[in-house]
Enzyme design. Sequence first.
Site: not given
Length: 667
Positions: A139, A392, A395, A459
């Site tokens: 992230e 999505d 990771e 994001d």
Amino acid sequence: MQIQTTSTGFDLILDGRPILRHRSEAPCLFVGRGDARMDMYRGNFDIEDYFIERTPLVHAAVSGSEIAFSAAPGQPARLVLQVSGDGRNGALHVRTDDSSINRIWLRVHAEQGEHVWGGGEQMSYFDLRGRRFPLWTSEPGVGRDKTTEITFRADVMGKAGGDYWNTNYPQPTYLSSRRYALHVETTAYSAFDFRRPDFHEIEIWAVPERIELTARPTFIALVEAMAERFGRQPPLPEWVYGGAIIGLKDGAGSFDRLERIVAAGTKVSGLWCEDWVGLRHTSFGARLFWDWKANEDRYPGLRQRIAELEDRGIRFLGYVNPYIAVDGSLFPEAEAAGYFAKDESGKTALVDFGEFDCGVVDFTNPEAASWFAERVIGQNMIDYGLSGWMADFGEYLPIDVKLANGIDARIMHNAWPTLWAEVNARAVESRGKRGEILFFMRAGFTGVQRHCPLLWAGDQSVDFTRHDGLVTVISGALSSGLLGNAYHHSDIGGYTSLFGNVRTPELIMRWAEMGAFTPVMRTHEGNRPRDNLQIDQDPEVLSHFARMTRIYVHLAPYLKSLVAEASSRGLPVQRPLFLHFEDDARTYAVQEAYLYGPDLLVAPVWQAGKAEWSTYLPAGADWIHVWSAQTFAGGQEVTVPAPLGEPPVFYRAGSTFASLFADLRNA
């Protein structure tokens, strides 16, 4: 490549460029051991290494194309580099019989004033010189600036604050202003350290297969070589040029909202509904139901709705990730076949995503990868009528699971985004729809280019902040574009809304202005739709957005020419200024403006409350301001009015598309 020996070492030369400079008093290679601690918390990582050994290999014995390194003359070689290649392409193949080595540090020659770019998709800094960049898919973090309150609070809440180097898409590859590229062929954790004036240090937590070197006479030729090496993407689907992809997640109400958006004059190419799979309700709020099939309770008659939209030239897109919820219909099927990654006891590893558990499909198992591509994406998505989706969570591979191929999950973690992209691409290929279906990913690593047709920037926060707001999208597009990723886009309006941080009308409008000059325009309602302004909730915002979609469609002939160029040469649609103006050294550090193809310069307004904006125009051309038609000589910084609706955009005088650009004033 040439090895030139000296009395105390050697120089490795690639097409006249010194790459390695080894002397016994200044060695280029260190080896050792480390014991890393890696903790994962929902895609965020806390990583710390305990160094057990770091030994300089001061003695280098050159024999033909081999260089044997040892700690001192007369001692056994601990590592050997086999040098191969010609004047433009080279490789250092790494060999060692010392099983204790799991850390390597290589020092690459650097020069004063040198710039370096790449590292995958870097959001904070385009020019990497002067900083260290760990390369580990994760992230990206909230705020991404340790001096800010939002990052501090995100760290406290869930270890989610991040730093300037966190990225969904790292890649151990960089390009130098000395017109060469270096790539490390490994999936292990690594880091590029560009803080020293005389060398770049490459740190690798494993013995890599090889280190690749590429030299070319121009930046364009070097970028073309990167695309050739890592893979070119398919062309964008023809339907994309029809307008924006509208992201809504309001169940059946999404269709009514779409009609209001279209009625406002918005050009629309797609409706993207993440919630096509239905929702589950948790204490955190509504979450998607991760079972990857249409939920016709939430979207009654969806298949028919999709067909009706397609008849109007509007495609339907959905959402998928590599996890399957334990309470869904697909979980028993996959578990019975043994398709999930395992835990220490050999049972299905379950990952807690906050009030629901999931299994992760093991893509190192060829049968599991084929099952997901066919059963989930092929049958449940493509055959159902979807024309694209967000792929999505690439990771998110947990680092403590056991995989079918027997390789440590810490080594496979960086490779996971590429495997995930390959599964999606295989499904598309199986239906003969390459270049027609558009899926997009935020996660990546080496080789993702040949499978993923479109990157999305991840994001971002719903704000103008320097390290997590609108401006970071530019750096992400430019850095990833140098490595073969021709197409990049972002969530218009940003995504992450925390701690009272919410969208403003100005933010959405400025983001839409940038989005009109990217390969794909797409909106997102964000992580907290009810707390944040949406494009259809403010008449001024919607009118502005509709106009930006008309600008995007107006530019379709130019964009199609750029897509053709990407397909044939691998050049990205969004380009750093230096790619076409390499004789102008002032362009090397510009990261807040970009070339949209060779002939448009876009300098998005990325700060709040601005009515005018300054940007640098490269030397070697005259530039015409789109909205005023005023001509500026290149080689200077200019300031122009920048009211909402007139983003700073300039076109190159004499462009074959000059009349198209001039007509933007009437779009």
